[in-house]
Every structure is written in C-alpha cells, then in structure tokens.
Enzyme design. Structure first.
Site, PDB file in Angstrom:
ATOM      1  N   TYR A   1       0.845  -1.203   0.000  1.00 53.20           N
ATOM      2  CA  TYR A   1       0.000   0.000   0.000  1.00 53.20           C
ATOM      3  C   TYR A   1       0.878   1.251   0.000  1.00 53.20           C
ATOM      4  CZ  TYR A   1      -3.805   3.212   0.957  1.00 53.20           C
ATOM      5  OH  TYR A   1      -4.711   4.237   0.869  1.00 53.20           O
TER       6      TYR A   1
ATOM      7  N   ASP B   1     -17.552   3.688  -8.248  1.00 47.78           N
ATOM      8  CA  ASP B   1     -16.509   4.146  -7.329  1.00 47.78           C
ATOM      9  C   ASP B   1     -16.429   5.666  -7.406  1.00 47.78           C
ATOM     10  OD1 ASP B   1     -14.288   4.647  -5.788  1.00 47.78           O
ATOM     11  OD2 ASP B   1     -13.069   3.066  -6.667  1.00 47.78           O
TER      12      ASP B   1
ATOM     13  N   SER C   1      -6.384   0.983  -4.507  1.00 52.04           N
ATOM     14  CA  SER C   1      -6.499   2.403  -4.215  1.00 52.04           C
ATOM     15  C   SER C   1      -5.118   3.051  -4.346  1.00 52.04           C
ATOM     16  CB  SER C   1      -7.104   2.609  -2.824  1.00 52.04           C
ATOM     17  OG  SER C   1      -7.560   3.927  -2.663  1.00 52.04           O
TER      18      SER C   1
ATOM     19  N   HIS D   1     -15.863   1.499  -4.224  1.00 51.93           N
ATOM     20  CA  HIS D   1     -14.443   1.405  -3.907  1.00 51.93           C
ATOM     21  C   HIS D   1     -14.092   0.115  -3.180  1.00 51.93           C
ATOM     22  CE1 HIS D   1     -10.562   3.310  -3.899  1.00 51.93           C
ATOM     23  NE2 HIS D   1     -10.428   3.203  -2.591  1.00 51.93           N
TER      24      HIS D   1
END
Length: 715
Positions: A487, A651, A567, A686
C-alpha cells in the site's frame, strides 16, 4: 470516543480458510491460448499545458461516467475480459473452493446499547452482515438485515449509531458502493422509522447528543455527476429529531473562513462537549470545542493550524484527553482543562515512545496499543497515566481496539494474523485476564503454515519489514506462485490479518507476502512523510526491493511473481509495473489512483495532496508526478506483464476513469503477448460493503487469471 461502524468488522470480513495438502499446483511456462481482440478505444485530441509542457490526454472522454459512449466501452471491455476469464479451465474450481471455505458463521464482538446487547453476524455466504440483539440473556432476535435492503445485495449498512439511552438508532446505508449515504432513524423497539430518511450524506459519522439529535457531515450535492464531480467544502450539521433535514443547522463549514474538505463532529460520552475537527487533506487537522451544557456557547479554537493529527480520546469532567502527534511523530496522550484548552496548557500524560501509539478507552482505563514492527503490543493505564499492566495477548499478530463504555467491567477484542483466523476474546478490566469468547469457525489448520517477518534493504539503504506466509513444507526453488501486496501511503499501516481468499491461495501452494512500505504509518509520521510528495519514489523503490528479495531468496522468480494493491496501492502497482515491467509476471492494480496529473479534480481527490502534491503547485511537482504517473508512463514497444485492472463503475472515491484510461493505454501500447484486461464491476464502488457473492467472483477471477498467466495448467 467510540464510533459504532462496520469498520469494526474489517477483520471478520476476511476470515476463513482450510488446509488441504492434496491440492497442489502443476506449473510450467506455457503461452495462454487466448486470442484477444480488444475493443477499439477512440483517441481524442485533448492536450493540457502544465507550465511550459504540453501533455496529451487522448482518453479524456472516458472520464464522463454519464455518457453512452463510456457505457458502451465498459460493456465491450467487460465482454472481452469475462470471455477470457470464463475460458480458464479451473476458474470454477477456485470459486467453489472459495465458497466452501467462506461458508461458516462469522460474528463481531458484542456491544451494549440501552437494554440490549448487539452483535453482527453472517451465516456464511450472506452478502452482508446482519445485526442481532439479545436482552438479559433472552432470545436472540434479528435487528437489522442489510441483505433485504436490495435484491442483489449491493446496498450495505455502513454506520450504526445509538442515542445515549439506546432507545433510538440511526444507521447509514450505501447503495451500489457509493460514498453517498442515506441515514435512517428508527425506534429500537418497533424498528419502525421515526422520520424521513436524511439523504446526500458523505464522509460522515453519526454522533448523538442525548436522545435529542445527532451531528453528521456532508457536501452540497454537486451540479455535475455525483460520482465524479469535485466535492470541496464539507459541512457539519446538527439534526434535531423530528425536524426536516432542510432545517438542519450548519455548525461548522458554511463560511469561506471555515471552508474545509473534511469536517467531523463528535460528542463526548457524557454529552458535555462537541469536538470538531477540520482538515484540508488526509493528514493534519485543526480542532475546536463547544460546551454543550450552555445553550449559547461558541466553538472555541484549540488548534489553529493543521500541522498535526489531534483528536479527543476521552474526558473526565472538564479534563480532556487528546491523542496527538504534535511534536511527537509516534503520538502521545496529553491532558488539558476544557476551560483553558490551548496548546501551551497541554500536559503529557503518556509520553511518545519509539513505537507508534494507537490508544482506546473502556471500562475506566486507557489501553495503549503500540505497533512494534507492525505487530501489536498493548498496555493498560489508569486515567492518571499510571501503568496498570502489559496486556498478555494470545500470540504475535494484530488486536482490534480494546474499548467500550466507561461503565463496562468486561471488554472484547479480536486477535488475528496472516495464518490465524480472527478469534474474539473477553477481557476482564480488573484482573487483566483474557479468555476466548468466540473461536473462529474457519476450517484452517494454522499449524501447517508458517508466517515469518523479514527485513530487507531498499534502494537507499532503508530497512523495510515484510511478512511472508506459506505452507511449511514448501520448497524454496524459485517456482512458487507468489502474490506481493503493498500500500505505502496515507499513514495507513498494514498489520497482520487473516483472509479467506489468501487461505485459498496458500493452500494451492501459493506464497503471500506483505511489505510495510514507507508512506504507511508503521513507524509513525516520519515513515509516512518519507513516502509523500517528492519522496513518493521511495515507496516504489521499497516495493521493487521487496520483489527482488523474494526472488533472491528463492521464494519465487519473476516468472511466478504477481504484484497486487488497491487504491493508493493500485497506484503502487501501476507505477512499479511501468518502471520495472520485467520484474513480475502478473500485475493486479485495483481501484487505483493512476492519473496523477488529474486525480485532484475528481470528488474529494484534492484532499490527497498531502501525500501526492498536485501538478499545478509547481513545475518541479508537475515533473515529478508526470515521471511516475502510470497513465503517462505506458510506453509503446514495451512488453508489460499480464495485467488485470479492476474497478467499480460506482466508485466515487477513486473514480473508474483512472482505471479506464490506464487500461486503454496498455491495450494500445502492449508489445508483448501477455493480456491487458480491465474487469469493471457494475453497481459497485471502492470496495466497502461489496456483497460476498461479488467478492468471491472477484477473487476467483483474480486467482485464476494470475495462475493461468504463470503457466499453471491444472489444479
């Protein structure tokens, strides 16, 4: 301050597995036998000028989520993608295995509101968790069933909050995965609505003042597309029960001086204070307090800058307890008198340590969870700052917050790691003893797996931790299908947690590795800042070094490595696959931020500028963003790895145009034979609240695509 939301279920939503030594993969490098005819994506002539540089954006038209042309493109791309996926011979076998392992009862920890004890439960394959309750040891009854909110399970329960005496509940629902919410207020006895639903609520909690009303936040409804139009001015409202929403009072955020992108309001447990936080970005907030015991009281500013993340943890009368990283990058707890709460009067109660602090309160105590190399350690303190004990945890892994009401004598928490399914524990605040309250029903033998933390060296010499999990008897010969996950942003920490999907991956002989990259919060504010703006490349370098470590140590090789992230992690994958396409066999960017020159023009994207910077702020920042922006770094003549971009058509956080444009560039410029597909989930957002059925389908597609493109012929 306790927030009753479905975020507390995050660990449960990824809890399952099974060990089956009979199932092994057979690998050899073979070329997939699919012939792919991609849809022709029209190129426009849009050109933007940044400082003295012109930048073409031929697929700008895909940003229009309301156009028939975009809808037709989505349909055509999905047909190509699903034709490919459905032809993989073992896709349905993976799906069946996921369903089999997913199908067991899952529970949340219980919590008390008024006369009832509530808990969340999923029977196994239900699309959404339902809420149950019980009074005084009586019969358990269904309280709320989100599975009945919509026929296809795509309307989810996102927040549930009770009035102070527990007699009234307000809950927010998300439709089709959107961040826009409706709030419904019901009587807990009759379960009937008490008034018209509140609509057009976004990025909001529900914080009750007594039984009279609650505070919530939202933006004015945008004039353009509600899924992509910019939302820039958040407002905090007070809703008085029985009053029309149009009459709700704006508490903060209406004026130009009060303009903030994110505003939140929380009422203290004793109803004495309203605490308001305002922020322009996802890092840093100013702070205000209002005395709710005085009808004419004003909001008093405590912090007039956004150089720290500071929030109220608790109060004892006029004594306020704040958590802050102001002059304390790893956070500390301070106290101050509410009558004179300015910073110069703050007194350290629990000082900063070398490890990141994540505190909670319950049962009359403070619980300080520290991340030690992303692993949980918990201490118990009284409100005078005296250490009561170190809490003995069930093992090495992650615990949820030990929290609850001040009057509670028993609290609950869950424990998990990458090979241990989430188990709920009962904690006695007086003795400090934990005991199993509810064991996981997952059919997974953790003894057959190993989860090991290693430290590797990044490009600039920084040591970075990574946890690698797999079957004990695996041979480190470089031929193991491996997923590397990352991430690296927004101060978010990746701590060990169990996953049904990853259990299926590992039982097939796969390796699952998670790297704790810079940009995250594992080592506090300095670690976060080291992966932001003009240092963002550190994050990508950390991820590349993680992949190189796995290859060097013979866990896998480039032929059997997949990189995955969602993301901001989707940006990570997009950047790394365009910088080092030779490093991996498969790339899986999910709901990614992929157009770094325009991300801030959509919905609340401008609030991400603390991490990214924007293309308009300086020539240097523009050039830096352009140099790694995935959409702008797909080059003709390059052989890119097999790629499946995933996104949702609803999203409205990271709009799907990012993924649309990236996929279009890949399909146009791919020089190799590897597929470059985009999988667009319809009526989905999302990720939060995604129905179980859709989640299982997604993982079946992801795993089968990954294995197939690693040359796995059969399972």
């Amino acid at each position: 301050m306790k927030k009753m939301t479905l975020l507390c279920l995050a660990g449960l939503l990824t809890a399952c597995g099974n060990d089956n030594a009979e199932q092994q993969v057979t690998t050899s490098q073979v070329e997939p036998n699919h012939s792919i005819n991609y849809p022709i994506t029209r190129k426009g002539d849009v050109v933007d000028k940044y400082f003295d540089t012109e930048v073409a954006d031929p697929y700008r038209w895909l940003e229009d989520d309301r156009s028939e042309e975009t809808a037709a493109w989505v349909t055509a791309e999905n047909k190509v993608t699903f034709d490919y996926l459905n032809a993989i011979p073992y896709k349905n076998k993976i799906k069946s295995r996921l369903e089999e392992l997913w199908n067991y009862e899952k529970f949340s920890a219980p919590f008390t509101e008024g006369e009832y004890t509530y808990f969340y439960k999923n029977d196994g394959l239900q699309n959404q968790y339902a809420v149950y309750r019980q009074k005084d040891g009586g019969e358990v009854e269904l309280f709320l069933d989100p599975n009945k909110f919509s026929a296809d399970g795509t309307t989810s329960l996102s927040t549930l909050s009770f009035s102070k005496d527990g007699s009234i509940a307000a809950y927010a629902i998300s439709e089709g995965g959107s961040d826009w919410r409706k709030i419904i207020v019901i009587d807990v006895e009759t379960k009937q609505p008490l008034e018209e639903a509140l609509v057009d609520v976004k990025f909001s909690g529900i914080s009750w003042y007594k039984n009279e009303g609650f505070y919530y936040s939202s933006y004015d409804k945008p004039k353009g597309s509600e899924l992509s139009a910019k939302t820039d001015q958040h407002k905090l409202y007070y809703h008085k029960l029985g009053q029309a929403q149009s009459q709700d009072q704006v508490i903060f955020g209406a004026s130009e001086d009060e303009k903030r992108r994110y505003i939140a309001g929380e009422v203290s447990e004793d109803n004495r204070f309203l605490i308001v936080t305002g922020a322009q970005s996802t890092s840093g907030n100013d702070l205000y307090i209002k005395d709710l015991t005085k009808a004419d009281s004003k909001l008093i500013n405590i912090l007039d800058h956004q150089k720290s993340d500071t929030y109220l943890l608790h109060n004892e009368g006029d004594k306020l307890f704040f958590v802050t990283n102001l002059n304390a990058p790893n956070k500390k707890i301070v106290t101050v008198d509410a009558n004179n709460p300015s910073v110069e009067n703050w007194i350290d109660l629990i000082a900063e340590t070398e490890n990141v602090l994540v505190p909670s309160v319950g049962g009359g105590f403070i619980f300080t969870e520290y991340m030690v190399d992303a692993i949980s350690k918990v201490n118990q303190y009284d409100f005078n700052g005296k250490l009561v004990r170190e809490v003995t945890l069930p093992g090495v892994g992650s615990v949820s917050s030990i929290s609850g009401k001040a009057s509670a004598s028993t609290l609950y928490y869950s424990f998990t790691n990458y090979k241990v399914a989430s188990t709920i524990y009962r904690f006695d605040v007086a003795s400090g003893k934990s005991e199993v309250y509810l064991a996981s029903g997952a059919k997974f033998n953790s003894d057959d797996y190993v989860s090991k933390q290693v430290f590797y060296t990044s490009k600039d010499g920084t040591k970075v931790p990574m946890i690698i999990t797999h079957k004990k008897d695996i041979e480190l010969n470089g031929n193991n299908p491996t997923i590397l996950y990352g991430y690296g942003g927004f101060n978010i920490s990746l701590t060990p947690s169990f996953s049904i999907a990853n259990a299926v991956w590992m039982e097939q002989g796969g390796i699952y590795a998670v790297a704790n990259l810079r940009g995250g919060g594992e080592y506090g504010k300095k670690w976060h800042d080291a992966g932001t703006k003009l240092q963002k490349q550190n994050v990508f370098d950390d991820f590349i070094a993680a992949a190189e470590y796995l290859i060097k140590e013979q866990y896998t090789s480039s032929d059997y490595l997949a990189v995955r992230g969602g993301s901001n992690g989707g940006l990570l994958v997009g950047a790394v696959m365009t910088q080092r396409p030779d490093l991996m066999q498969v790339a899986l960017p999910a709901v990614g931020v992929l157009d770094m020159l325009r991300y801030h023009t959509f919905t609340a994207g401008a609030g991400w500028a603390y991490d990214y910077g924007t293309a308009e702020q300086s020539k240097e920042m523009f050039e830096y963003l352009q140099a790694y922006s995935p959409v702008h770094n797909v080059k003709p003549g390059v052989s890119y790895p097999a790629t499946m971009v995933t996104t949702g058509d609803h999203d409205d956080r990271v709009v799907p145009a990012h993924s649309f444009k990236f996929a279009a560039h890949l399909q146009d410029k791919q020089a190799g034979s590897a597929p470059t597909l985009i999988r667009i989930e319809t009526n989905a957002g999302h990720g939060a609240g995604t129905p179980v059925a859709k989640t299982i389908e997604q993982y079946a597609d992801i795993f089968s695509f990954t294995l197939y493109n690693m040359g796995v012929k059969q399972l």
